[in-house]
Every structure is written in structure tokens, then in C-alpha cells.
Scaffold this active site. Structure first.
Site, PDB file in Angstrom:
ATOM      1  N   ASN A   1       9.882  73.435  78.439  1.00 53.43           N
ATOM      2  CA  ASN A   1      11.319  73.178  78.277  1.00 53.43           C
ATOM      3  C   ASN A   1      11.758  73.998  77.065  1.00 53.43           C
ATOM      4  O   ASN A   1      11.325  73.730  75.937  1.00 53.43           O
ATOM      5  CB  ASN A   1      11.507  71.682  78.030  1.00 53.43           C
TER       6      ASN A   1
ATOM      7  N   CYS B   1      17.581  64.821  73.795  1.00 49.87           N
ATOM      8  CA  CYS B   1      16.638  65.564  74.634  1.00 49.87           C
ATOM      9  C   CYS B   1      15.267  65.368  74.026  1.00 49.87           C
ATOM     10  O   CYS B   1      15.038  65.758  72.878  1.00 49.87           O
ATOM     11  CB  CYS B   1      17.013  67.037  74.693  1.00 49.87           C
ATOM     12  N   GLY B   2      14.347  64.752  74.766  1.00 51.96           N
ATOM     13  CA  GLY B   2      13.045  64.422  74.208  1.00 51.96           C
ATOM     14  C   GLY B   2      12.228  65.638  73.813  1.00 51.96           C
ATOM     15  O   GLY B   2      11.679  65.708  72.703  1.00 51.96           O
ATOM     16  N   ASN B   3      12.112  66.628  74.706  1.00 50.34           N
ATOM     17  CA  ASN B   3      11.371  67.842  74.348  1.00 50.34           C
ATOM     18  C   ASN B   3      12.099  68.627  73.272  1.00 50.34           C
ATOM     19  O   ASN B   3      11.477  69.240  72.396  1.00 50.34           O
ATOM     20  CB  ASN B   3      11.159  68.702  75.592  1.00 50.34           C
TER      21      ASN B   3
ATOM     22  N   CYS C   1      10.982  67.529  80.931  1.00 48.16           N
ATOM     23  CA  CYS C   1      12.103  66.772  80.364  1.00 48.16           C
ATOM     24  C   CYS C   1      11.527  65.552  79.675  1.00 48.16           C
ATOM     25  O   CYS C   1      10.982  64.660  80.333  1.00 48.16           O
ATOM     26  CB  CYS C   1      13.090  66.368  81.459  1.00 48.16           C
ATOM     27  N   GLY C   2      11.637  65.491  78.366  1.00 47.80           N
ATOM     28  CA  GLY C   2      10.999  64.424  77.595  1.00 47.80           C
ATOM     29  C   GLY C   2      11.534  63.041  77.898  1.00 47.80           C
ATOM     30  O   GLY C   2      10.766  62.092  78.115  1.00 47.80           O
ATOM     31  N   THR C   3      12.857  62.898  77.906  1.00 47.77           N
ATOM     32  CA  THR C   3      13.426  61.586  78.196  1.00 47.77           C
ATOM     33  C   THR C   3      13.142  61.187  79.646  1.00 47.77           C
ATOM     34  O   THR C   3      12.995  60.009  79.955  1.00 47.77           O
ATOM     35  CB  THR C   3      14.937  61.571  77.927  1.00 47.77           C
ATOM     36  N   GLY C   4      13.044  62.184  80.534  1.00 45.91           N
ATOM     37  CA  GLY C   4      12.683  61.903  81.922  1.00 45.91           C
ATOM     38  C   GLY C   4      11.251  61.409  82.041  1.00 45.91           C
ATOM     39  O   GLY C   4      10.950  60.516  82.850  1.00 45.91           O
TER      40      GLY C   4
ATOM     41  N   ASN D   1      23.406  71.295  76.405  1.00 45.95           N
ATOM     42  CA  ASN D   1      22.778  71.768  77.627  1.00 45.95           C
ATOM     43  C   ASN D   1      23.133  73.235  77.885  1.00 45.95           C
ATOM     44  O   ASN D   1      24.015  73.800  77.220  1.00 45.95           O
ATOM     45  CB  ASN D   1      23.230  70.919  78.817  1.00 45.95           C
TER      46      ASN D   1
ATOM     47  N   ASN E   1      20.381  62.459  85.269  1.00 43.16           N
ATOM     48  CA  ASN E   1      19.221  63.311  85.503  1.00 43.16           C
ATOM     49  C   ASN E   1      18.396  62.665  86.611  1.00 43.16           C
ATOM     50  O   ASN E   1      18.355  61.438  86.743  1.00 43.16           O
ATOM     51  CB  ASN E   1      18.382  63.424  84.233  1.00 43.16           C
TER      52      ASN E   1
ATOM     53  N   GLU F   1      17.652  68.517  85.940  1.00 39.64           N
ATOM     54  CA  GLU F   1      18.395  68.139  84.734  1.00 39.64           C
ATOM     55  C   GLU F   1      19.895  68.362  84.871  1.00 39.64           C
ATOM     56  O   GLU F   1      20.339  69.458  85.237  1.00 39.64           O
ATOM     57  CB  GLU F   1      17.874  68.915  83.515  1.00 39.64           C
TER      58      GLU F   1
ATOM     59  N   HIS G   1      18.819  58.359  83.371  1.00 38.06           N
ATOM     60  CA  HIS G   1      17.823  58.915  84.289  1.00 38.06           C
ATOM     61  C   HIS G   1      17.701  58.068  85.540  1.00 38.06           C
ATOM     62  O   HIS G   1      17.795  56.835  85.488  1.00 38.06           O
ATOM     63  CB  HIS G   1      16.442  58.995  83.630  1.00 38.06           C
TER      64      HIS G   1
END
Length: 270
Positions: free
Chosen positions: A13, A74-76, A208-211, A65, A180, A198, A148
Site C-alpha cells: 500500500n 489509513c492503517g498502512n 489495507c490496514g483498517t480492512g 485518498n 471499503n 478501497e 468497512h
């Protein structure tokens, strides 16, 4: 105007990262979209901007984005941001905090990996009212910093992620902002694979970190899988999601651990 930037990636990512602590860089939506364009710009899934903190953290995290729209988290991106700011002032910090729209997060630098202490998930709904005929699997919903949807499918490698992802992302259930869309498969009790469409990128991304956090929690709810859960992403990396479940399916102490790498730095005229 000459913009100085770093390019980073977390499990594939990828992000443009800029230091805007002096608040002198005010990028428009169109400018961010052009910077993220893979043919006419630098190329990225999104842009991260470092700004001065307002509420006691070390820094402020701004995330946009690839379409130029600002998102909550965004986690990543947060893992890349954590590694970037940990080295920003010539110090090799082991822990750094930063403010996001989704709350204040903490990043721990652990060798080549970065562990993010995520915000607590909310808006959990199992078996949501979101029937996607081509998907043929239930859709579950949770917000892990951003919204998500998660579905566990039998044919993950062959799944048309763009077609099904867009159908979920634009479904009336998630109007007007959308969601997402994540598609996952079980490898073992504590190990899943995931592919993600995303929102804002409007396509599949390599991670996708949060995903990942959303899919790991849904996996636990469906199978009682133990924490931590390993997650294989399309970019080829395996990350680790930790969590604690309390009463009434309330989750706390959610962590996301994985790589965050510098790719290159440069300057571009905007």
C-alpha cells in the site's frame, strides 16, 4: 512550486509523504489526485501530510485518498507515517503518537515492523442488509477508523474484486459516503487471506490496514479464532492483528503490525 516528498509503502500500500509542519503547503484536491496518478505524477494509493499536533500528541496525521478526498484514517498509512515521523528530527524514536480524525494513535517501531495501536472499532453489524447477487456471501459491517464491509468467500483468488467491490462500495446500504469492501478466505484458525477494494482509490489495492483489522475481527466473530490473527495481503506480506473482545462484542486494544518501508525521496513541480 517545488514540492519535496518521500515515497513509502506498507505491505504494498503506497503513499506520497510530505512534511507540512510549517503549514505552508496547501494542496488542492486536484493537485493531490495528480500527485497520486501513476502515469502523470509520482503514483500512490494516497498522500500523507505531517502537521503540528493540536491536542498533545507528537504530530498530526492528515490522509488523502488517491482521488484527493480526505479520509479519517489509513492503517498502512499510519504505519508508514509512524516510521517517517520517528526519524523526522534526526532521532530514532521507538514510540511516537499522532492525532487523526479517528482519534490519537501510537506507533511502536519494532525492527523492520511498525505496530499501530488502533482506535476502538464501532458500528458492528453482522449479516448486514446488503445483498450482492454476484458475490453469494453475507456482508458484515464494522468501522475500524473508516467504514468497512467484510465477506468471506470460497473463491478468493478468482473473485472479481473490482466488480464486487464496486457493488458493495456503492450499495444503498452505505449511501451517501460508501464503504471499503473486503473479501477474505480462511487459511487456518488464526490465519486468513484478504483482498480489498478501497473507497477513494476506486479499485483493488495491495493492502489495507483498517480492512485487515476489520476482517480479523469478523473472522473472530464467525469462528472464535484467537488473537492475534495473521493476514496475508495481495502485496505478498503477512501482517498481524491483535485485539481484545469485551462484553457485547466491544473490541479494544486493536493493533496492526507489519512492515513500513522508505522507497525513494524527490521533488516535483506542482
Amino acid at each position: 512550486m517545488l514540492l519535496h516528498f518521500n515515497k513509502m509503502n506498507g505491505a504494498g500500500n503506497d503513499f506520497v509523504v510530505i512534511d507540512n509542519r510549517d503549514l505552508k503547503t496547501n494542496l488542492s484536491k486536484d493537485q493531490i489526485e495528480k500527485l497520486c496518478d501513476r502515469h502523470r505524477g509520482i503514483g500512490a494509493d494516497g498522500l500523507l501530510a505531517v502537521e503540528p499536533a493540536e491536542n498533545g500528541a507528537d504530530y498530526k496525521f492528515r490522509y488523502y485518498n488517491a482521488d484527493g478526498g480526505e479520509a479519517e484514517m489509513c492503517g498502512n498509512g499510519a504505519r508508514c507515517f509512524g516510521r517517517y515521523v520517528a526519524n523526522l528530527e534526526g532521532k530514532a524514536l521507538e514510540t511516537v503518537s499522532f492525532e487523526t480524525i479517528a482519534g490519537t494513535l501510537t506507533a511502536d517501531i519494532i525492527g523492520d515492523n511498525v505496530r499501530i495501536a488502533m482506535s476502538n472499532p464501532f458500528d458492528l453489524e453482522m449479516n448486514a442488509d446488503c445483498d450482492i447477487e454476484t458475490l453469494g456471501a453475507p456482508v458484515h459491517v464494522i468501522n475500524t477508523g473508516v467504514p468497512h464491509a467484510v465477506s468471506f468467500v470460497e473463491n478468493l483468488p478468482e473473485l472479481d474484486v473490482v466488480k464486487n467491490g464496486a457493488a458493495v462500495r456503492y450499495h444503498d446500504r452505505f449511501a451517501p459516503k460508501g464503504t471499503n469492501a473486503n473479501f477474505a478466505a480462511i487459511i487456518a484458525d488464526d490465519h486468513i487471506a484478504i483482498r480489498t477494494y478501497e473507497r477513494g482509490v476506486e479499485g483493488e489495492t495491495l493492502a489495507c490496514g483498517t480492512g485487515m483489522c476489520a476482517a480479523a475481527i469478523i473472522h473472530h466473530l464467525l469462528t472464535d479464532a484467537p488473537s492475534p490473527v495473521k493476514v496475508d495481503v495481495a502485496g505478498g506480506d503477512t501482517l498481524e492483528i491483535g485485539f481484545v473482545k469485551g462484553e457485547n462484542n466491544q473490541f479494544t486494544d486493536v493493533t496492526l503490525t507489519g512492515p513500513a518501508d522508505f522507497v525513494f525521496s524527490g521533488s516535483i513541480e506542482i
